[in-house]
Motif scaffolding. Sequence first.
Motif, PDB file in Angstrom:
ATOM      1  N   TRP A 200       0.844  -1.179   0.000  1.00 39.43           N
ATOM      2  CA  TRP A 200       0.000   0.000   0.000  1.00 39.43           C
ATOM      3  C   TRP A 200       0.882   1.232   0.000  1.00 39.43           C
ATOM      4  N   ILE A 201       0.527   2.188  -0.812  1.00 42.37           N
ATOM      5  CA  ILE A 201       1.205   3.478  -0.805  1.00 42.37           C
ATOM      6  C   ILE A 201       0.144   4.563  -0.722  1.00 42.37           C
ATOM      7  N   ARG A 202       0.551   5.686  -0.197  1.00 41.96           N
ATOM      8  CA  ARG A 202      -0.341   6.841  -0.203  1.00 41.96           C
ATOM      9  C   ARG A 202      -0.097   7.590  -1.501  1.00 41.96           C
ATOM     10  N   LEU A 203      -1.118   7.653  -2.333  1.00 40.96           N
ATOM     11  CA  LEU A 203      -0.987   8.296  -3.635  1.00 40.96           C
ATOM     12  C   LEU A 203      -0.959   9.806  -3.447  1.00 40.96           C
ATOM     13  N   THR A 204       0.102  10.425  -3.907  1.00 36.79           N
ATOM     14  CA  THR A 204       0.258  11.875  -3.797  1.00 36.79           C
ATOM     15  C   THR A 204       0.497  12.466  -5.176  1.00 36.79           C
ATOM     16  N   ALA A 205       0.347  13.775  -5.273  1.00 37.34           N
ATOM     17  CA  ALA A 205       0.586  14.452  -6.543  1.00 37.34           C
ATOM     18  C   ALA A 205       2.050  14.319  -6.964  1.00 37.34           C
ATOM     19  N   GLU A 206       2.959  14.451  -6.001  1.00 37.11           N
ATOM     20  CA  GLU A 206       4.370  14.371  -6.324  1.00 37.11           C
ATOM     21  C   GLU A 206       4.740  12.976  -6.824  1.00 37.11           C
ATOM     22  N   LEU A 207       4.212  11.940  -6.152  1.00 38.78           N
ATOM     23  CA  LEU A 207       4.486  10.569  -6.573  1.00 38.78           C
ATOM     24  C   LEU A 207       3.909  10.305  -7.963  1.00 38.78           C
ATOM     25  N   PRO A 222       7.764  17.772 -14.760  1.00 32.70           N
ATOM     26  CA  PRO A 222       6.717  17.355 -13.811  1.00 32.70           C
ATOM     27  C   PRO A 222       5.705  18.458 -13.531  1.00 32.70           C
ATOM     28  N   ALA A 223       6.148  19.707 -13.581  1.00 26.13           N
ATOM     29  CA  ALA A 223       5.232  20.812 -13.286  1.00 26.13           C
ATOM     30  C   ALA A 223       4.134  20.940 -14.334  1.00 26.13           C
ATOM     31  N   ALA A 224       4.356  20.351 -15.524  1.00 21.82           N
ATOM     32  CA  ALA A 224       3.329  20.430 -16.569  1.00 21.82           C
ATOM     33  C   ALA A 224       2.183  19.470 -16.323  1.00 21.82           C
ATOM     34  N   VAL A 225       2.335  18.568 -15.355  1.00 15.99           N
ATOM     35  CA  VAL A 225       1.265  17.633 -14.990  1.00 15.99           C
ATOM     36  C   VAL A 225       0.406  18.300 -13.929  1.00 15.99           C
ATOM     37  N   THR A 226      -0.869  18.483 -14.225  1.00 12.56           N
ATOM     38  CA  THR A 226      -1.767  19.166 -13.298  1.00 12.56           C
ATOM     39  C   THR A 226      -2.927  18.251 -12.918  1.00 12.56           C
ATOM     40  N   PHE A 227      -3.619  18.621 -11.853  1.00 10.06           N
ATOM     41  CA  PHE A 227      -4.698  17.812 -11.306  1.00 10.06           C
ATOM     42  C   PHE A 227      -5.968  18.657 -11.240  1.00 10.06           C
ATOM     43  N   PRO A 228      -6.973  18.367 -12.090  1.00  8.76           N
ATOM     44  CA  PRO A 228      -8.210  19.157 -12.070  1.00  8.76           C
ATOM     45  C   PRO A 228      -9.024  18.955 -10.804  1.00  8.76           C
ATOM     46  N   ARG A 229      -8.762  17.891 -10.072  1.00 10.17           N
ATOM     47  CA  ARG A 229      -9.397  17.678  -8.775  1.00 10.17           C
ATOM     48  C   ARG A 229      -8.410  16.938  -7.883  1.00 10.17           C
ATOM     49  N   GLU A 230      -8.645  16.972  -6.589  1.00 13.51           N
ATOM     50  CA  GLU A 230      -7.709  16.332  -5.676  1.00 13.51           C
ATOM     51  C   GLU A 230      -7.800  14.810  -5.790  1.00 13.51           C
ATOM     52  N   ILE A 231      -6.724  14.158  -5.402  1.00 15.50           N
ATOM     53  CA  ILE A 231      -6.702  12.694  -5.366  1.00 15.50           C
ATOM     54  C   ILE A 231      -7.685  12.232  -4.290  1.00 15.50           C
ATOM     55  N   GLN A 238      -7.047   4.288  -4.658  1.00 14.92           N
ATOM     56  CA  GLN A 238      -7.066   5.746  -4.764  1.00 14.92           C
ATOM     57  C   GLN A 238      -7.030   6.133  -6.238  1.00 14.92           C
ATOM     58  N   THR A 239      -7.692   7.218  -6.576  1.00 20.25           N
ATOM     59  CA  THR A 239      -7.787   7.662  -7.963  1.00 20.25           C
ATOM     60  C   THR A 239      -7.197   9.068  -8.103  1.00 20.25           C
ATOM     61  N   ALA A 240      -6.380   9.228  -9.126  1.00 22.02           N
ATOM     62  CA  ALA A 240      -5.847  10.548  -9.488  1.00 22.02           C
ATOM     63  C   ALA A 240      -6.327  10.884 -10.896  1.00 22.02           C
ATOM     64  N   LEU A 260       4.829   2.853 -16.107  1.00 22.43           N
ATOM     65  CA  LEU A 260       4.119   3.659 -15.111  1.00 22.43           C
ATOM     66  C   LEU A 260       4.092   2.931 -13.773  1.00 22.43           C
ATOM     67  N   ALA A 261       3.793   1.627 -13.801  1.00 26.38           N
ATOM     68  CA  ALA A 261       3.784   0.849 -12.565  1.00 26.38           C
ATOM     69  C   ALA A 261       5.171   0.821 -11.928  1.00 26.38           C
ATOM     70  N   ALA A 262       6.215   0.730 -12.765  1.00 28.85           N
ATOM     71  CA  ALA A 262       7.576   0.767 -12.239  1.00 28.85           C
ATOM     72  C   ALA A 262       7.873   2.111 -11.586  1.00 28.85           C
ATOM     73  N   GLY A 263       7.306   3.188 -12.154  1.00 29.89           N
ATOM     74  CA  GLY A 263       7.490   4.498 -11.544  1.00 29.89           C
ATOM     75  C   GLY A 263       6.853   4.595 -10.176  1.00 29.89           C
TER      76      GLY A 263
END
Length: 691
Positions: A200-207, A222-231, A238-240, A260-263
């Motif tokens: 289990w991991i806590r899904l964060t914007a940075e991760l 990485p700064a070009a990746v944005t989140f229209p709503r919170e995780i 968890q959904t991002a 992506l999974a490796a990341g």
Amino acid sequence: MTDLYQDEPDHELIDVTPAAPGGPVDLPAHPVTFSVTRTEQLRPVVPASMRSAEQRALLARWLWRYATHATAFHAVRSPKYAAKVAVWAPWGALLSAGRLVRWATAEEGNWSLRQEAANRKDVDAWLKLDRHRQGQARWRWWVVLGVVLAVLVGALVLRFAPLPWWAPWLVGGVAVPLLAWAGRPADRPITDRVSIGERWIRLTAELTRRALVASGAGIKDPAAVTFPREIYRDGPGQTAVVDLPAGVVATDVIDKRDRLAAGFRLPMDQVWPDAMRGEHPGRIQIWVADRPVSSQRQPAWPLLHEGTVDYFEPYPYGADIRLRPVTWSLAERNSLFGGVPGSGKSLAARNVLLGAVLDPLVIPVISELKGSGDFDCFEALCPNGLYVSGADDGSIRRSVRIIEWLHKLCEERPPIVAEYARQGLNTVKKLNRAMAERDERLRPVVAVFDEYQELNSHDEVGKYASAMLLSAIKRGRAYGIHVIVATQRFDKDSLPKAISSLVTNRAALAVPAQPETDMILGTSAYRTGARPTAFVPGDDSGWMVRAGFTAGFETVRAAYIDDNAAAAVCARALALRSGTAAVTVARHQMRNLAADVRQVWPAEATGLWLADILALLQQLDEAYREMDKDTLSAALRAAGVKVVPVHRKIEGKGHTLAGVQLADLSTAIADSEQRAIDSTADIAPHQRKRR
């Protein structure tokens, strides 16, 4: 020119009419107020996972299992933990005392600066730094003295004060493990881990940003990746929701799911990226499960031990990756399952029929051309002669009879349904439950054709069978006929495009590549994000990407129902029919193709081309309207009529095309009649009289 504007207000008037070609396209920077209606989707007050009793029960069971296991795990290892504490606690006390003294001397940081000043022979700087150190050390020593006195006083109180007997044990139980923790090696914890690996991991914007950059999908910043709503929390995961950088689309990331999974440093079946229908192509939804989906316990099929089904309503089928229940629908639909051997294709199709037979009105008919017996539990429910299981030529020809029977139903049912509709049983001329309950001739039929490629690729009857089945799929869905086609081969010789394009419910299990994905799920399915190619045969048995149930594609898994459980469900279905099949189905006397050709044969002709024969047959009966020349040729050969080159003269010019000679037709009819006589002669006289 200035005077022309002196009476204008101090803001611009904005013209919102379309600009002329070549005009400005950017609105001014001045704020403009518009009256708008907020249309964004509001989040539910209570999360969907908490509204589901099944999800709450699943969470409670997991917590109980984990708590009991962890308690037993640590209890068994408690002697080892005690030994570690006994060794590391004294060392921790010495280290703590040393750290306290070092802090009190204020040498940390200051010593290196003083040494640098000494190396430069800068006496003033050295003296200033030392005075600063002494100033800090002065008050710090008073703090150390206070700590020492507090420890001594506490020890005296514990030793001589009239405290409860458990007080010293409580203090020791807290202080000794803390000292052991301070004295332990950095890479050696006191307690052992209950679980193996990080599940289990806590899904964060940075991760999420780091994983997307590591996926190699063309994301550099990485700064070009944005989140229209919170995780947010979404079922057992968890959904991002992510807006990718300009020029990167969701399928770029989906194609790199392994990277992506490796990341994320997680197994592949714990990371599920999906394109979002109705959104721009650069928006993606990434669901990260708490633990690998393959290791999660799948919910039991709700109809396994009790319950019935209505053919005309959706019923439980399996679960999606978030363990939410999913349904299957039969009325006015047909189903297609495609997958390589080992993908669970036959059992996934069997689940549909298991639910269907729990409606006592449903008549199952089965053609299973593998001969594995996966559908044997349904044999008692099938009308006589409408269950086929085998890989031989005889099974293929009996399967053709089933298709002919379905085709005949498509001819008989429309006028009956139309009559009941006129009587007010439905507002449209389609079968509903009221009609099916009133008239046995209108009972819903669910027909399964497993390993359909064996039938379609047959040299003699393949084209004829596919043409007839295509007609049944086109016409039968409105009259209570649901056809299920399952195949492991994906080409025009195994699954005609005309059939796959007409099927509503489509399920792609493990398939090799993009062409197979598009053939099962529809053109451009792979391009828009469907990835059944990620499933591994055997390991991911029962997993599928399906279409026809939502606006896009969804990844689901058929409920696991083994052979014994399937047999028990069929026994319940038989009991619903009072121990016998729901209705005795009369086998229709199918049209005799050779006799029909002889009936329409012109008196003066000795040979006819296939095109001429087809035109005459289509005038005779609408059953032949779906045929083409190739299908007619295959059907004639299956009936024993030779198809040979026929030479004819038209306006003095000779032409030779495929056709039938009258002599060959007469011979085939005579042979058929003789076989019928021989078959009757084999019956004993008293049996013949009864027949």
